[in-house]
Design a protein around this motif. Sequence first.
Motif, short mmCIF file in Angstrom:
data_model
loop_
_atom_site.label_atom_id
_atom_site.label_comp_id
_atom_site.label_asym_id
_atom_site.label_seq_id
_atom_site.Cartn_x
_atom_site.Cartn_y
_atom_site.Cartn_z
N VAL A 196 1.07 -1.08 -0.13
CA VAL A 196 -0.16 -0.17 -0.03
C VAL A 196 0.96 1.34 -0.04
CG1 VAL A 196 -1.78 1.26 1.25
CG2 VAL A 196 -1.81 -1.31 1.32
N VAL A 197 0.61 2.00 -0.93
CA VAL A 197 1.59 3.51 -1.18
C VAL A 197 1.27 4.22 -0.03
CG1 VAL A 197 2.06 5.37 -2.53
CG2 VAL A 197 1.78 2.96 -3.75
N GLY A 198 2.15 4.56 0.75
CA GLY A 198 1.81 5.61 1.69
C GLY A 198 1.90 4.75 3.28
N SER A 199 1.97 3.64 3.16
CA SER A 199 2.04 2.90 4.55
C SER A 199 3.32 2.95 5.32
CB SER A 199 1.66 1.58 4.15
OG SER A 199 2.61 0.80 3.43
N GLN A 200 4.71 3.11 4.42
CA GLN A 200 5.82 3.28 5.01
C GLN A 200 5.78 4.61 5.76
OE1 GLN A 200 5.10 3.37 1.74
NE2 GLN A 200 6.31 4.43 0.70
N ASN A 201 6.90 4.51 6.68
CA ASN A 201 7.30 5.90 7.56
C ASN A 201 7.89 6.92 6.44
OD1 ASN A 201 7.82 7.70 9.46
ND2 ASN A 201 9.33 6.28 10.46
N VAL A 202 7.20 7.97 6.57
CA VAL A 202 7.78 9.00 5.75
C VAL A 202 8.04 10.35 6.43
CG1 VAL A 202 6.67 8.11 3.59
CG2 VAL A 202 5.50 9.78 4.94
N SER A 203 8.20 10.18 7.48
CA SER A 203 8.42 11.38 8.55
C SER A 203 9.63 12.09 8.15
CB SER A 203 8.33 11.11 10.10
OG SER A 203 9.36 9.92 10.07
N ASP A 204 10.54 11.32 7.77
CA ASP A 204 11.82 12.10 7.37
C ASP A 204 12.13 11.58 5.77
OD1 ASP A 204 14.25 13.25 6.85
OD2 ASP A 204 15.40 12.14 8.21
N ARG A 205 11.84 12.73 4.83
CA ARG A 205 12.10 12.45 3.39
C ARG A 205 13.30 12.86 2.80
NH1 ARG A 205 6.04 14.35 1.38
NH2 ARG A 205 4.84 12.92 2.94
N THR A 206 14.27 13.05 3.50
CA THR A 206 15.75 13.63 3.32
C THR A 206 16.40 12.62 2.45
OG1 THR A 206 15.58 15.39 5.04
CG2 THR A 206 17.79 14.45 3.84
N LEU A 207 16.88 12.63 1.48
CA LEU A 207 17.72 11.50 0.67
C LEU A 207 19.21 11.79 1.29
CD1 LEU A 207 17.36 9.46 -1.32
CD2 LEU A 207 17.90 11.18 -3.16
N ARG A 208 19.61 10.64 2.02
CA ARG A 208 20.97 10.90 2.54
C ARG A 208 21.86 9.98 1.91
NH1 ARG A 208 17.93 11.82 7.29
NH2 ARG A 208 18.31 13.72 8.41
N VAL A 209 23.05 10.22 1.81
CA VAL A 209 24.16 9.32 0.82
C VAL A 209 25.39 9.77 1.47
CG1 VAL A 209 22.78 9.03 -1.19
CG2 VAL A 209 24.25 10.77 -1.13
N ARG A 210 26.47 8.84 1.44
CA ARG A 210 27.68 8.72 1.94
C ARG A 210 28.66 9.77 0.85
NH1 ARG A 210 29.89 4.88 6.28
NH2 ARG A 210 31.29 6.75 6.47
N GLU A 211 28.99 10.86 1.16
CA GLU A 211 29.67 11.55 0.16
C GLU A 211 30.94 12.26 0.80
OE1 GLU A 211 27.00 13.87 -2.67
OE2 GLU A 211 25.99 13.95 -0.81
N GLY A 212 31.21 11.82 2.10
CA GLY A 212 32.46 12.41 2.67
C GLY A 212 33.87 11.83 2.11
N LYS A 213 34.72 12.34 2.98
CA LYS A 213 36.31 12.05 2.53
C LYS A 213 36.67 10.58 2.73
CE LYS A 213 38.01 16.44 3.82
NZ LYS A 213 39.09 17.35 4.62
N VAL A 214 37.65 10.19 1.93
CA VAL A 214 37.98 8.94 2.01
C VAL A 214 39.27 8.57 2.26
CG1 VAL A 214 38.37 6.74 0.28
CG2 VAL A 214 36.41 8.14 0.03
#
Length: 295
Positions: free
Chosen positions: A137-155
């Motif tokens: 069911v679309v919308g049943s998941q927790n969508v309280s935080d819609r920010t798209l986070r990815v790892r982009e830091g130093k290596v």
Amino acid sequence: MILGDFSACIFVDGEELPEYDVVVSSTPTENRITCWIASDAGKKFGVRAKFLAQQTSGGLVTVLVDGNRCRSYVMPPGWIGTQEVTYLSNSYVRRHFMFSQLELTDDDSMLDDRSANDIGQIMMEVVQGKYVMNEQVVGSQNVSDRTLRVREGKVHERAKKACPHRVVFGEEVPDQSPASAFKIIPDNTPKTIFVFKYTRLDILQAMGVAPRTSIVADTETEIDDHNDDNEVMDGPDESLPSEDVKPLARIRELEMELQRLRAQVEDQKPSLVKLEHGGSRRKPAVMEVIDLTED
């Protein structure tokens, strides 16, 4: 690259990037094709997927960028066409792909960061299977935080010394693309996997993977331009050559000056036998003295 009934490429500004050192391998579970492409820091790019022939089953196309799994696309049986993937999305916001410089650190706390292992490659995976309705069911998941986070830091500098680039993601923009109402239940068909390994063009050339850029035409143009300048001079250029004069052009200038000096010597000394036609001017002239006295 083309593998079976599918193809994939990386494009920048709408143009497909050249592919180098293409290698194909197969196992009972997957068919894989790998190549190198030249990345350019600061350039946005996308992945272009094509279904070249109708399939009796459905298809699921998934792109992974530096190990980050992007949104998948579900294709129905019989579908033929092109799908372009240019951003990472969670159905609420999206962030576009872009090549960037890899930032290194000597912080040993990041030495065990395994995510660095995936930096430097873009993958596209095609999974085939049964095309069925998605019961979630679309919308049943927790969508309280819609920010798209990815790892982009130093290596850590020991992890990726030979890879100067990585993929970063642009600013978040709203994404209202509807989620697919269908899904794919994989069958026993082997996956089709495209792998694009990327780095700077000069590194690919040093590796012998990409051909070196030809400089012959540029060099000839520089020489011709320099000789055009010589033709309007009344005499030899007495000024010192500037530091930006190209070596080949300077050599040609000196050779021409040497030819002029030799011609002057030959005109002043008619008793000297000139070089036979076709002989190299780089060899010293052989002088033959004619004895005019009587015995």
